[in-house]
Design a protein around this motif. Structure first.
Motif, PDB file in Angstrom:
ATOM      1  N   ALA A 191       0.837  -1.197   0.000  1.00  0.00           N
ATOM      2  CA  ALA A 191       0.000   0.000   0.000  1.00  0.00           C
ATOM      3  C   ALA A 191       0.875   1.250   0.000  1.00  0.00           C
ATOM      4  N   LEU A 192       0.327   2.339  -0.528  1.00  0.00           N
ATOM      5  CA  LEU A 192       1.058   3.608  -0.548  1.00  0.00           C
ATOM      6  C   LEU A 192       1.379   4.059   0.870  1.00  0.00           C
ATOM      7  N   ILE A 193       2.603   4.460   1.138  1.00  0.00           N
ATOM      8  CA  ILE A 193       3.768   4.451   0.267  1.00  0.00           C
ATOM      9  C   ILE A 193       4.715   3.389   0.796  1.00  0.00           C
ATOM     10  N   THR A 194       5.097   2.430  -0.032  1.00  0.00           N
ATOM     11  CA  THR A 194       6.041   1.391   0.374  1.00  0.00           C
ATOM     12  C   THR A 194       7.260   1.479  -0.529  1.00  0.00           C
ATOM     13  N   ASP A 195       8.301   2.096  -0.037  1.00  0.00           N
ATOM     14  CA  ASP A 195       9.522   2.354  -0.797  1.00  0.00           C
ATOM     15  C   ASP A 195      10.421   1.125  -0.730  1.00  0.00           C
ATOM     16  N   TYR A 196      10.630   0.488  -1.870  1.00  0.00           N
ATOM     17  CA  TYR A 196      11.465  -0.721  -1.890  1.00  0.00           C
ATOM     18  C   TYR A 196      12.937  -0.411  -1.603  1.00  0.00           C
ATOM     19  N   TRP A 255       8.252   0.698  -6.093  1.00  0.00           N
ATOM     20  CA  TRP A 255       7.335   0.875  -4.958  1.00  0.00           C
ATOM     21  C   TRP A 255       5.939   0.389  -5.305  1.00  0.00           C
ATOM     22  N   GLY A 256       5.669  -0.861  -5.056  1.00  0.00           N
ATOM     23  CA  GLY A 256       4.312  -1.375  -5.211  1.00  0.00           C
ATOM     24  C   GLY A 256       4.133  -2.566  -6.126  1.00  0.00           C
ATOM     25  N   LYS A 257       4.974  -2.693  -7.141  1.00  0.00           N
ATOM     26  CA  LYS A 257       4.819  -3.805  -8.082  1.00  0.00           C
ATOM     27  C   LYS A 257       5.972  -4.775  -7.952  1.00  0.00           C
ATOM     28  N   ASN A 258       5.654  -6.047  -8.088  1.00  0.00           N
ATOM     29  CA  ASN A 258       6.693  -7.069  -8.142  1.00  0.00           C
ATOM     30  C   ASN A 258       6.263  -8.138  -9.156  1.00  0.00           C
ATOM     31  N   PRO A 259       7.147  -9.048  -9.530  1.00  0.00           N
ATOM     32  CA  PRO A 259       6.815 -10.015 -10.582  1.00  0.00           C
ATOM     33  C   PRO A 259       5.645 -10.940 -10.257  1.00  0.00           C
ATOM     34  N   GLN A 309      -5.056   0.018   5.677  1.00  0.00           N
ATOM     35  CA  GLN A 309      -4.420   1.222   6.196  1.00  0.00           C
ATOM     36  C   GLN A 309      -3.221   1.590   5.319  1.00  0.00           C
ATOM     37  N   PRO A 310      -3.110   2.867   4.930  1.00  0.00           N
ATOM     38  CA  PRO A 310      -1.949   3.296   4.137  1.00  0.00           C
ATOM     39  C   PRO A 310      -0.655   3.060   4.900  1.00  0.00           C
ATOM     40  N   ALA A 311       0.433   2.921   4.162  1.00  0.00           N
ATOM     41  CA  ALA A 311       1.748   2.739   4.774  1.00  0.00           C
ATOM     42  C   ALA A 311       2.603   3.969   4.512  1.00  0.00           C
ATOM     43  N   MET A 312       3.685   4.123   5.261  1.00  0.00           N
ATOM     44  CA  MET A 312       4.647   5.186   5.004  1.00  0.00           C
ATOM     45  C   MET A 312       6.051   4.645   5.255  1.00  0.00           C
ATOM     46  N   ILE A 313       6.590   4.028   4.217  1.00  0.00           N
ATOM     47  CA  ILE A 313       7.971   3.540   4.255  1.00  0.00           C
ATOM     48  C   ILE A 313       8.714   4.339   3.190  1.00  0.00           C
ATOM     49  N   VAL A 324      -2.517  19.585  -6.009  1.00  0.00           N
ATOM     50  CA  VAL A 324      -1.979  19.336  -4.670  1.00  0.00           C
ATOM     51  C   VAL A 324      -3.106  19.161  -3.663  1.00  0.00           C
ATOM     52  N   ALA A 325      -4.091  20.053  -3.719  1.00  0.00           N
ATOM     53  CA  ALA A 325      -5.197  19.992  -2.763  1.00  0.00           C
ATOM     54  C   ALA A 325      -5.953  18.672  -2.857  1.00  0.00           C
ATOM     55  N   ILE A 326      -6.146  18.184  -4.079  1.00  0.00           N
ATOM     56  CA  ILE A 326      -6.931  16.960  -4.270  1.00  0.00           C
ATOM     57  C   ILE A 326      -6.117  15.707  -3.969  1.00  0.00           C
ATOM     58  N   VAL A 327      -4.861  15.686  -4.434  1.00  0.00           N
ATOM     59  CA  VAL A 327      -4.077  14.457  -4.322  1.00  0.00           C
ATOM     60  C   VAL A 327      -3.759  14.104  -2.876  1.00  0.00           C
ATOM     61  N   MET A 328      -3.676  15.115  -1.999  1.00  0.00           N
ATOM     62  CA  MET A 328      -3.365  14.829  -0.605  1.00  0.00           C
ATOM     63  C   MET A 328      -4.571  14.271   0.155  1.00  0.00           C
ATOM     64  N   CYS A 329      -5.731  14.271  -0.484  1.00  0.00           N
ATOM     65  CA  CYS A 329      -6.946  13.721   0.151  1.00  0.00           C
ATOM     66  C   CYS A 329      -7.351  12.367  -0.432  1.00  0.00           C
ATOM     67  N   THR A 330      -7.101  12.179  -1.730  1.00  0.00           N
ATOM     68  CA  THR A 330      -7.684  11.020  -2.411  1.00  0.00           C
ATOM     69  C   THR A 330      -7.118   9.675  -1.954  1.00  0.00           C
ATOM     70  N   SER A 331      -5.858   9.641  -1.527  1.00  0.00           N
ATOM     71  CA  SER A 331      -5.295   8.344  -1.127  1.00  0.00           C
ATOM     72  C   SER A 331      -6.066   7.738   0.035  1.00  0.00           C
TER      73      SER A 331
END
Length: 435
Positions: A57-62, A110-114, A223-227, A384-391
């Motif tokens: 889930a967003l955001i998972t930084d590999y 961040w998010g996709k794998n094989p 629940q969103p992630a923050m890595i 900016v205003a919209i994207v910070m809410c939509t997730s």
């Protein structure tokens, strides 16, 4: 008989050679990353397994989750699968191909794998078979549609059944997504009228919202992630600049040292469908891609941002869509709008979500191309205003959150902009008649 030059031999294969070269470049970067992290084959294998079994889930930084080398190798594997399908289906490489390939591989950080992309690809393949068509007809939608791949992994953890049953349900959900998206994306394109380059991101976001609502009705909530990996490693920044420089030189070589095709691209508003490869040729398109990519990296350095996995993936996305609607002239007003908004709202330019919004706002470039600089700046600020809410709407399960948000920006702004332009044209016409 006149001996063929290298340029002659590359004819109609320029982009196939380019993407293959990028795959090799990415693999070499993975080796450098492994050396930087002190990884060996065993730790890389464990890192790949960690990526596969972890929530995405967003955001998972590999980069942070598994290390630089492993994340880059994961992106290599994802890209290899995509290029294999493109070659197997004998797809002609155009600007749309570049957009699909680079956004597809960008999310390999961040998010996709094989593993989690397979059910969605299978669903699109099933859709093609049931309609008596080759997968090639729907392959772009399939590649874009892997934006919902985190949902596949999430369901395994979220559902209350035995893990085997959860896995079967998640695979079925992935196949359903790949089956639904081809038709859904056709209908959503008419809503923003081509002014959001991330059309499948918008349709995928709509589908994700519906699926998350269904899950919530059963008391299941993701629940969103923050890595997030902070910092700007010199070797990553240098690698990006070198890649963009080589891309520009390759395009210049294909154009025999001329930049006129690049200048022609800058005159297009960029409204979809604007395939720069078909319109102005491969050489000019590659030069444009290189310049936009360089602008993105430079922006991150200027604001003191991070070259994290998500940011690098976003930069590659902007790079790819610079073959399909975005260019220097129609992107910079949008980018300025995102930056200027931070002086008015609660966010800073280095907030992770704002860094991503600045790069992904490239999807709104046609608004600036068609309606001008002021409209572009306003679009960036509204984005900016919209994207910070939509997730929050779908628990971080749609990787193309910015594409979904950009769709709403276009839908909201277009009626007013079209009305303004229509009135402006009428006044101009009346003025000319009076003269």
């Amino acid at each position: 008989m006149k001996e063929k030059t290298i340029r002659d031999k590359l004819k109609d294969r320029e982009l196939k050679v380019f993407t293959t070269a990028f795959l090799l470049f990415l693999f070499m970067a993975a080796l450098v990353g492994m050396a930087q992290d002190g990884q060996n084959p065993a730790t890389v294998f464990r890192g790949l397994w960690t990526i596969i079994i972890s929530r995405d889930a967003l955001i998972t930084d590999y980069f942070e989750l598994a290390g630089y080398g492993t994340a880059l190798l994961n992106a290599c594997l994802v890209l290899t699968m995509g290029l294999f399908l493109l070659h197997r289906e004998q797809v002609k490489f155009t600007g749309l191909t570049m957009a699909a390939v680079f956004i597809y591989v960008g999310y390999g950080f961040w998010g996709k794998n094989p593993v989690n992309i397979l059910p969605i690809l299978a669903g699109s393949s099933l859709y093609a078979k049931l309609h008596g068509s080759r997968l090639s007809r729907y392959l772009y939608t399939a590649l874009f549609g892997t934006s919902l791949s985190p949902l596949i992994t999430e369901l395994v953890y979220l559902l209350p059944f035995d893990w085997k049953i959860n896995l079967l349900i998640s695979i079925g959900a992935g196949i359903s997504i790949g089956f639904i998206l081809p038709e859904l994306s056709v209908h959503t394109a008419s809503m923003h009228m081509g002014f959001n380059l991330f059309n499948v991101g918008f349709s995928a976001g709509t589908l994700a919202f519906v699926m998350v609502c269904i899950l919530k009705s059963f008391g299941l909530e993701s629940q969103p992630a923050m890595i997030w990996r902070a910092g700007r490693p010199l070797w990553i920044g240098a690698g990006l600049y070198i890649f963009f420089l080589l891309t520009f030189l390759y395009g210049l070589y294909l154009n025999q040292g001329k930049v006129k095709d690049l200048l022609k691209i800058w005159k297009h508003p960029g409204r979809a469908v604007a395939d720069f490869v078909l319109m102005e040729g491969v050489g000019g398109t590659l030069m444009n891609m290189a310049l936009v990519g360089s602008i993105c990296v430079t922006y991150i350095y200027l604001i003191g941002g991070d070259l994290s996995g998500p940011v690098v993936g976003a930069i590659l996305t902007a790079f790819g869509f610079s073959a399909f609607g975005a260019h220097v002239r129609n992107y910079w007003p949008i980018l300025c709008g995102v930056f200027l908004s931070t002086f008015l709202n609660q966010f800073t330019p280095t907030t992770p979500g704002i860094q991503l919004a600045a790069i992904f706002a490239v999807g709104l470039a046609p608004i600036a191309g068609r309606f001008g600089v002021v409209a572009g700046i306003l679009a960036g600020m509204l984005h900016v205003a919209i994207v910070m809410c939509t997730s929050q709407m779908y628990g971080g399960l749609n990787l193309y959150n910015n594409g979904f948000s950009a769709g709403w920006v276009a839908i909201i702004m277009l009626p007013a902009l079209e009305s303004f332009m229509l009135e402006k044209d009428k006044k101009k016409k009346r003025k000319n008649e009076n003269v």
